[in-house]
Design a protein around this motif. Structure first.
Motif, PDB file in Angstrom:
ATOM      1  N   ILE A 217       0.805  -1.186   0.127  1.00 21.38           N
ATOM      2  CA  ILE A 217       0.038  -0.079  -0.042  1.00 21.38           C
ATOM      3  C   ILE A 217       1.046   1.425   0.008  1.00 21.38           C
ATOM      4  O   ILE A 217       0.707   2.318  -0.656  1.00 21.38           O
ATOM      5  N   TYR A 218       1.997   1.229   0.830  1.00 19.92           N
ATOM      6  CA  TYR A 218       2.686   2.431   0.817  1.00 19.92           C
ATOM      7  C   TYR A 218       3.502   2.618  -0.393  1.00 19.92           C
ATOM      8  O   TYR A 218       3.646   3.865  -0.718  1.00 19.92           O
ATOM      9  N   ILE A 219       4.079   1.536  -0.853  1.00 18.15           N
ATOM     10  CA  ILE A 219       4.794   1.627  -2.240  1.00 18.15           C
ATOM     11  C   ILE A 219       3.824   2.167  -3.418  1.00 18.15           C
ATOM     12  O   ILE A 219       4.382   3.035  -3.981  1.00 18.15           O
ATOM     13  N   ALA A 220       2.563   1.693  -3.404  1.00 20.85           N
ATOM     14  CA  ALA A 220       1.651   2.102  -4.490  1.00 20.85           C
ATOM     15  C   ALA A 220       1.357   3.645  -4.252  1.00 20.85           C
ATOM     16  O   ALA A 220       1.198   4.280  -5.269  1.00 20.85           O
ATOM     17  N   GLN A 221       1.356   4.023  -3.131  1.00 20.90           N
ATOM     18  CA  GLN A 221       0.826   5.585  -2.755  1.00 20.90           C
ATOM     19  C   GLN A 221       2.160   6.494  -2.829  1.00 20.90           C
ATOM     20  O   GLN A 221       1.900   7.797  -3.507  1.00 20.90           O
ATOM     21  N   ASN A 222       3.203   6.148  -2.771  1.00 19.34           N
ATOM     22  CA  ASN A 222       4.396   6.990  -2.818  1.00 19.34           C
ATOM     23  C   ASN A 222       5.468   6.820  -3.857  1.00 19.34           C
ATOM     24  O   ASN A 222       6.479   7.574  -3.727  1.00 19.34           O
ATOM     25  N   THR A 223       5.400   5.587  -4.638  1.00 16.69           N
ATOM     26  CA  THR A 223       6.422   5.330  -5.783  1.00 16.69           C
ATOM     27  C   THR A 223       5.698   5.483  -7.110  1.00 16.69           C
ATOM     28  O   THR A 223       4.861   4.949  -7.255  1.00 16.69           O
ATOM     29  N   GLY A 224       6.646   6.144  -7.915  1.00 15.00           N
ATOM     30  CA  GLY A 224       6.012   6.224  -9.279  1.00 15.00           C
ATOM     31  C   GLY A 224       6.035   5.089 -10.238  1.00 15.00           C
ATOM     32  O   GLY A 224       7.237   4.108  -9.835  1.00 15.00           O
ATOM     33  N   ALA A 225       5.291   4.881 -11.036  1.00 16.29           N
ATOM     34  CA  ALA A 225       5.358   3.596 -12.010  1.00 16.29           C
ATOM     35  C   ALA A 225       6.544   3.563 -12.729  1.00 16.29           C
ATOM     36  O   ALA A 225       7.137   2.475 -13.093  1.00 16.29           O
ATOM     37  N   ASP A 226       7.078   4.805 -13.343  1.00 18.04           N
ATOM     38  CA  ASP A 226       8.291   4.767 -14.091  1.00 18.04           C
ATOM     39  C   ASP A 226       9.681   4.036 -13.245  1.00 18.04           C
ATOM     40  O   ASP A 226      10.541   3.113 -13.766  1.00 18.04           O
TER      41      ASP A 226
END
Length: 491
Positions: A217-226
């Motif tokens: 959840i944290y990675i999905a909210q705070n890390t860009g897809a690129d």
């Protein structure tokens, strides 16, 4: 009078859990097992009175399969039991102590000696930690009570000894009155708790939640897809994102269940009851995965010696930061726990956090090779010792089959004939199974798992739970079929 004659009366007087005088019904065994499990969790949450917050846990990396809890009454966990078993098995296996473990009298002496050694090991594992300054007395408590730190240290030793003794007798209660093994039950309890924590824990560590679901959840909210779909991002997702640990956990679970169900079945027929037939299963992992605990415990005790020497400024075996070896022979003898111990980029990151120079690639390779030799070679050796000391060898098994009234079709009904057949399969399967479980443990350790359970811990848990399921099934069969009960020696 021999040394044995002198020690035998002493061993017989050691406190012991009384054995049941008649068959213990399944429901009663279940209640005893659940009661001991609840007591274990309660003891794991009782903190050591008088211990300073500055104390260091020497066995932090081994908590998963030592079934102890840092700073609690069960600080040592099953460590003393396992270490005593290693020492005695090595002495018997090397013929330093001569015993025929198929002889009930020798078996009773072995169990008494093992129990005495457990008490010795509790002291030998606790004293170096207390006297070496790793478990420190609380100076505030000493001041409040108006006593010196030495008195508080003695109080800590008494508590640790009580906790170790309770674990010993709780294991004995399970063995005699419950289902399965107390050692196995405590391992499952501790590791299951760690796996659940590894899935749901929201506590932050190195900028990320510890739990798998909160982490995603944290990675999905705070890390860009690129970034996530770049080479560096994919490595981040695999290792720090927990995907590799999740895949490893699922694969190890499926592999262990498959291997546990792989067996050679030897046909049996009852000599007196026509048509009564059965099969004796010789599993691929005949000695179970418990010999892996002995291997890891041996490594843990070697590491403890290195830590204590390093703490006293003696660094010829290697230097340590906390419980992590940084160099020397201790680095090569340390077990692999996760990808941070063998992937070069992650090893550099790990060592940088300790302010130490990372080992070269050839040193990392030698470390992995050393752990592989320890696991595979140790798995074979301890598996062979295990079946001999637990009455699972060819001779004791043949005796059990003969006593139950069963025989192998096509062979004379005598112990010698049955033993010859068992000798064809049991030793060979034990060696193959010991090597295989060593390889499986190595792979699990290299890939890592959910939580801080570690590959060895997960492997042990899945196998022990599977065996527990089989034990429960056999207990239910024994309730229904008295003839099966007689095969297992129950009254």
């Amino acid at each position: 009078m021999t040394l044995r004659d002198t020690l035998e009366p002493f061993f017989n007087k050691l406190p012991a859990v009384a054995s049941p005088e008649k068959h213990v019904h399944f429901k009663d065994k279940l209640w005893w097992t659940l009661g001991v499990l609840v007591l274990y969790f309660a003891l794991a949450n009782v903190p050591l009175f008088g211990m300073s917050q500055d104390s260091v846990d020497l066995f932090e990396s081994y908590r998963a399969f030592f079934a102890g809890a840092s700073g609690s009454l069960v600080l040592l966990g099953i460590g003393p039991i396992v270490t005593a078993s290693i020492v005695l098995q090595l002495l018997v296996g090397a013929d330093i102590i001569k015993m025929d473990l198929s002889n009930p009298k020798d078996q009773a002496f072995f169990q008494g000696a093992q129990k005495f050694l457990v008490f010795v090991m509790i002291l030998l594992e606790a004293l170096p930690q207390l006297l070496g300054g790793y478990i420190q007395p609380d100076p505030g408590l000493a001041s409040t009570l108006g006593v010196g730190p030495g008195v508080v240290t003695l109080l800590l030793l008494v508590q640790i000894f009580i906790g170790g003794t309770l674990i010993l007798f709780m294991d004995e209660v399970i063995s005699k009155w419950g289902i399965g093994s107390g050692v196995g039950l405590f391992i499952v309890a501790g590791i299951s708790q760690q796996i659940v924590t590894g899935i749901f824990n929201w506590q932050l560590e190195d900028g990320l939640p510890v739990g798998l679901i909160p982490k995603w959840i944290y990675i999905a909210q705070n890390t860009g897809a690129d970034y996530l779909f770049s080479g560096e991002g994919l490595m981040f997702l695999l290792v720090r994102g927990g995907i590799l640990a999740l895949l490893s956990t699922v694969i190890i679970f499926l592999l262990v269940v498959f291997v546990e169900s792989t067996r050679i079945e030897i046909p049996l027929a009852h000599s007196a009851v026509r048509g009564a037939r059965g099969r004796f299963p010789v599993k691929l992992i005949y000695a179970s995965v418990l010999p892996m605990i002995l291997v890891r415990a041996l490594q843990a005790n070697i590491q403890m010696i290195g830590i204590i020497l390093s703490g006293r400024g003696i660094t010829f075996l290697g230097e340590f930061s906390g419980s992590k070896p940084l160099n020397g022979i201790m680095y090569y003898l340390a077990p692999i726990h996760s990808p941070y111990d063998w992937i070069p980029s992650l090893v550099r990151e790990s060592f940088a956090s300790y302010g130490a120079a990372a080992p070269a690639i050839w040193q990392i390779s030698l470390h992995v090779f050393s752990d592989a030799v320890m696991l595979i070679g140790g798995g074979i050796i301890f598996a062979l010792f295990w079946i001999e000391t637990t009455g699972m060898g060819a001779k004791p098994t043949a005796q059990k089959i003969f006593n139950s009234g069963m025989q192998i079709p096509g062979f004379r009904r005598n112990i010698g004939s049955i033993e010859k057949v068992m000798q064809r399969y049991i030793p060979k399967v034990t060696v193959i199974g010991g090597a295989f479980i060593g390889i499986l443990t190595l792979v699990a350790s290299l890939l890592g798992t959910l939580g801080s359970a570690g590959g060895t811990g997960l492997l042990l848990t899945v196998s022990i739970v599977y065996r527990l399921y089989e034990d429960i099934a056999s207990e239910q069969m024994m309730e229904m079929h008295p003839m099966i009960r007689s095969f297992f020696g129950e009254q």
